[in-house]
Design a protein around this motif. Structure first.
Motif, mmCIF file in Angstrom:
data_model
loop_
_atom_site.group_PDB
_atom_site.id
_atom_site.type_symbol
_atom_site.label_atom_id
_atom_site.label_comp_id
_atom_site.label_asym_id
_atom_site.label_seq_id
_atom_site.Cartn_x
_atom_site.Cartn_y
_atom_site.Cartn_z
ATOM 1 N N ASP A 129 0.821 -1.215 0.000
ATOM 2 C CA ASP A 129 0.000 0.000 0.000
ATOM 3 C C ASP A 129 0.854 1.265 0.000
ATOM 4 O OD1 ASP A 129 -2.350 -1.418 -0.074
ATOM 5 O OD2 ASP A 129 -2.787 -1.231 2.063
ATOM 6 N N LEU A 130 2.072 1.175 0.538
ATOM 7 C CA LEU A 130 2.956 2.331 0.533
ATOM 8 C C LEU A 130 3.257 2.801 -0.890
ATOM 9 C CD1 LEU A 130 5.621 1.410 3.250
ATOM 10 C CD2 LEU A 130 3.891 3.209 3.407
ATOM 11 N N LEU A 131 3.266 1.865 -1.821
ATOM 12 C CA LEU A 131 3.601 2.194 -3.212
ATOM 13 C C LEU A 131 2.566 3.129 -3.846
ATOM 14 C CD1 LEU A 131 4.659 -1.376 -4.442
ATOM 15 C CD2 LEU A 131 6.176 0.496 -3.735
ATOM 16 N N ASN A 132 1.340 3.124 -3.296
ATOM 17 C CA ASN A 132 0.272 3.941 -3.891
ATOM 18 C C ASN A 132 0.560 5.435 -3.835
ATOM 19 O OD1 ASN A 132 -1.188 1.592 -4.406
ATOM 20 N ND2 ASN A 132 -2.306 1.691 -2.471
ATOM 21 N N SER A 133 1.422 5.849 -2.897
ATOM 22 C CA SER A 133 1.697 7.284 -2.746
ATOM 23 C C SER A 133 2.774 7.787 -3.704
ATOM 24 C CB SER A 133 2.144 7.576 -1.308
ATOM 25 O OG SER A 133 3.405 6.965 -1.035
ATOM 26 N N LEU A 134 3.474 6.882 -4.381
ATOM 27 C CA LEU A 134 4.638 7.276 -5.166
ATOM 28 C C LEU A 134 4.334 8.159 -6.385
ATOM 29 C CD1 LEU A 134 6.884 4.074 -5.024
ATOM 30 C CD2 LEU A 134 7.233 6.274 -3.882
ATOM 31 N N PRO A 135 3.285 7.885 -7.155
ATOM 32 C CA PRO A 135 3.054 8.753 -8.330
ATOM 33 C C PRO A 135 2.896 10.221 -7.949
ATOM 34 C CG PRO A 135 1.780 6.739 -8.515
ATOM 35 C CD PRO A 135 2.346 6.742 -7.125
ATOM 36 N N GLN A 136 2.138 10.491 -6.902
ATOM 37 C CA GLN A 136 1.883 11.875 -6.521
ATOM 38 C C GLN A 136 3.087 12.496 -5.812
ATOM 39 O OE1 GLN A 136 -1.520 12.427 -3.981
ATOM 40 N NE2 GLN A 136 -1.387 14.641 -4.006
ATOM 41 N N LYS A 137 3.732 11.729 -4.930
ATOM 42 C CA LYS A 137 4.785 12.298 -4.090
ATOM 43 C C LYS A 137 6.168 12.250 -4.730
ATOM 44 C CE LYS A 137 2.543 11.461 0.375
ATOM 45 N NZ LYS A 137 2.666 10.815 1.705
ATOM 46 N N ALA A 138 6.383 11.308 -5.654
ATOM 47 C CA ALA A 138 7.732 11.143 -6.201
ATOM 48 C C ALA A 138 7.786 11.079 -7.715
ATOM 49 C CB ALA A 138 8.376 9.880 -5.609
ATOM 50 N N GLY A 139 6.630 11.082 -8.383
ATOM 51 C CA GLY A 139 6.619 11.073 -9.843
ATOM 52 C C GLY A 139 7.022 9.745 -10.453
ATOM 53 N N VAL A 140 6.853 8.670 -9.698
ATOM 54 C CA VAL A 140 7.176 7.330 -10.182
ATOM 55 C C VAL A 140 6.064 6.372 -9.808
ATOM 56 C CG1 VAL A 140 9.684 7.623 -10.125
ATOM 57 C CG2 VAL A 140 8.497 6.833 -8.071
ATOM 58 N N VAL A 141 6.033 5.237 -10.499
ATOM 59 C CA VAL A 141 5.065 4.177 -10.211
ATOM 60 C C VAL A 141 5.836 2.976 -9.689
ATOM 61 C CG1 VAL A 141 3.330 2.626 -11.198
ATOM 62 C CG2 VAL A 141 3.500 4.994 -12.010
ATOM 63 N N GLY A 142 5.461 2.494 -8.509
ATOM 64 C CA GLY A 142 6.125 1.337 -7.906
ATOM 65 C C GLY A 142 5.366 0.059 -8.216
ATOM 66 N N LEU A 143 6.058 -0.923 -8.785
ATOM 67 C CA LEU A 143 5.390 -2.153 -9.221
ATOM 68 C C LEU A 143 5.686 -3.351 -8.323
ATOM 69 C CD1 LEU A 143 5.734 -1.922 -13.103
ATOM 70 C CD2 LEU A 143 3.911 -1.083 -11.604
ATOM 71 N N GLY A 144 6.473 -3.155 -7.287
ATOM 72 C CA GLY A 144 6.718 -4.264 -6.369
ATOM 73 C C GLY A 144 8.089 -4.149 -5.719
ATOM 74 N N TYR A 145 8.306 -5.025 -4.739
ATOM 75 C CA TYR A 145 9.550 -5.006 -3.974
ATOM 76 C C TYR A 145 10.430 -6.212 -4.293
ATOM 77 C CZ TYR A 145 7.132 -1.721 -0.813
ATOM 78 O OH TYR A 145 6.450 -0.654 -0.286
ATOM 79 N N GLY A 146 11.719 -5.966 -4.258
ATOM 80 C CA GLY A 146 12.710 -7.017 -4.130
ATOM 81 C C GLY A 146 13.473 -6.715 -2.852
ATOM 82 N N MET A 147 14.649 -7.282 -2.696
ATOM 83 C CA MET A 147 15.467 -6.928 -1.537
ATOM 84 C C MET A 147 16.873 -7.470 -1.728
ATOM 85 S SD MET A 147 14.267 -9.514 1.508
ATOM 86 C CE MET A 147 14.274 -11.292 1.312
#
Length: 328
Positions: A129-147
């Motif tokens: 759910d944290l990824l949902n804020s990225l387009p507005q706050k950072a200008g990017v779209v997050g599609l998932g995590y690795g590590m």
């Protein structure tokens, strides 16, 4: 020749040309940047993602991978993503947290009990759910995590207590959550790019480094160490990003295809670390260096200090701690 007859001959040719033109307009040669070298698990996953996307799109979409900071450091690549100059990147959450502090919660000391637990936290709905804020706050779209693996400490000098780290120049990835942690420990956190780390440890430019087991082993950081502290003190998430400007210009079908394929390969990165981390640590133990295992008690009040700071900066910390408790 009548108009109707002429049209019947010309129209199929014109239509074919139109179809080719439209198809090529939507074809895309994507560029994907990383800081990791070609043999690294992240870089290999990026290459595999590109190959599968090309196959799934019938060759319409291709991905050229630029490893080893060829396109700049993570801050520079993030800026390129925001302007649309770069299409995609696999970046540490470090750079994202510098822009969206809530992501700093993913670096909470001892949130994860082990590497498998770290994977479960990153796969949780709360983390996603944290990824949902990225387009507005950072200008990017997050599609998932690795590590990458959990964080360990490699020191040129013996380390018996946390006090032995006091005043030591300790290499870190440049971001606030880990800087705050080592400031609380009493060390002198020293930001440094990955390619400079081996020589800096060798010549004493730094006294210790914060690193994952994979690179401690593969890049032989143990060569110039007295002690490897297996502390597992922090997760080190990675995120797959697409420029929001680029994303906006893609069709719904392309978005779905890219999302599915990238998420699959990011998830595979997590699986790889869960499978291999114990082996890397065993290999490091076999070098004859001093290897000490410590837990949260080793760092005394530093963890509480970090929590006090970041519970205000990153409200998501409370929910992520609950996820961590529920997924033990």
């Amino acid at each position: 020749m009548g108009f109707a007859k002429l049209f019947s001959r010309v129209a199929p040719v014109a239509l074919s040309a139109l179809v080719l033109t439209v198809g090529s307009a939507f074809a895309k040669e994507f560029r994907l940047g990383l800081i990791t070298p070609p043999p690294h698990i992240w870089t290999k996953a990026a290459g595999d993602f590109g190959e599968e996307l090309s196959s799934a799109s019938g060759g319409e979409h291709t991905v050229t991978v630029f490893p080893s900071r060829q396109l700049g450091n993570e801050a520079q690549m993030m800026q390129q993503l925001q302007t649309g100059a770069l299409d995609m990147a696999f970046l540490t959450i470090a750079e994202v947290s510098n822009r969206v502090p809530d992501f700093g919660a993913l670096y909470a000391p001892y949130m994860a009990n082990d590497i498998g637990h770290a994977g479960r936290i990153l796969r949780s709905d709360t983390a996603k759910d944290l990824l949902n804020s990225l387009p507005q706050k950072a200008g990017v779209v997050g599609l998932g995590y690795g590590m990458a693996g959990l964080r360990q400490i490699v020191s040129r000098d013996p380390i018996e207590t946390a006090g032995d780290l006091s005043g030591k120049k300790l290499r870190i990835t440049p971001f606030e959550p880990i800087k705050d942690f080592y400031n609380s420990v009493g060390a002198a956190p020293t930001p440094m790019p990955l390619p400079a780390v081996y020589d800096a440890l060798a010549n004493g430019q730094v006294d210790a480094i914060d690193m994952d087991a994979e690179l401690i082993w593969k890049l032989k950081y143990y060569d110039h160490a007295d002690t490897i502290l297996v502390s597992n003190h922090m997760m080190f998430p990675m995120v797959g990003l697409v420029s929001a400007k680029v994303w906006k210009g893609l069709s719904k079908e392309d978005r779905e295809m890219i999302s599915t394929i990238m998420a699959k390969h990011l998830d595979g990165v997590i699986d790889t670390y869960v499978e291999k981390e114990a082996g890397w640590l065993k290999d490091v133990e076999g070098t004859g260096k001093t290897v000490r295992e410590v837990d949260a008690t080793f760092f005394e009040s530093a963890i509480g200090d970090w929590e006090n700071t970041w519970s205000e900066k990153a409200p998501a910390l409370t929910d992520l701690r609950k996820v961590a408790e529920d997924t033990k």
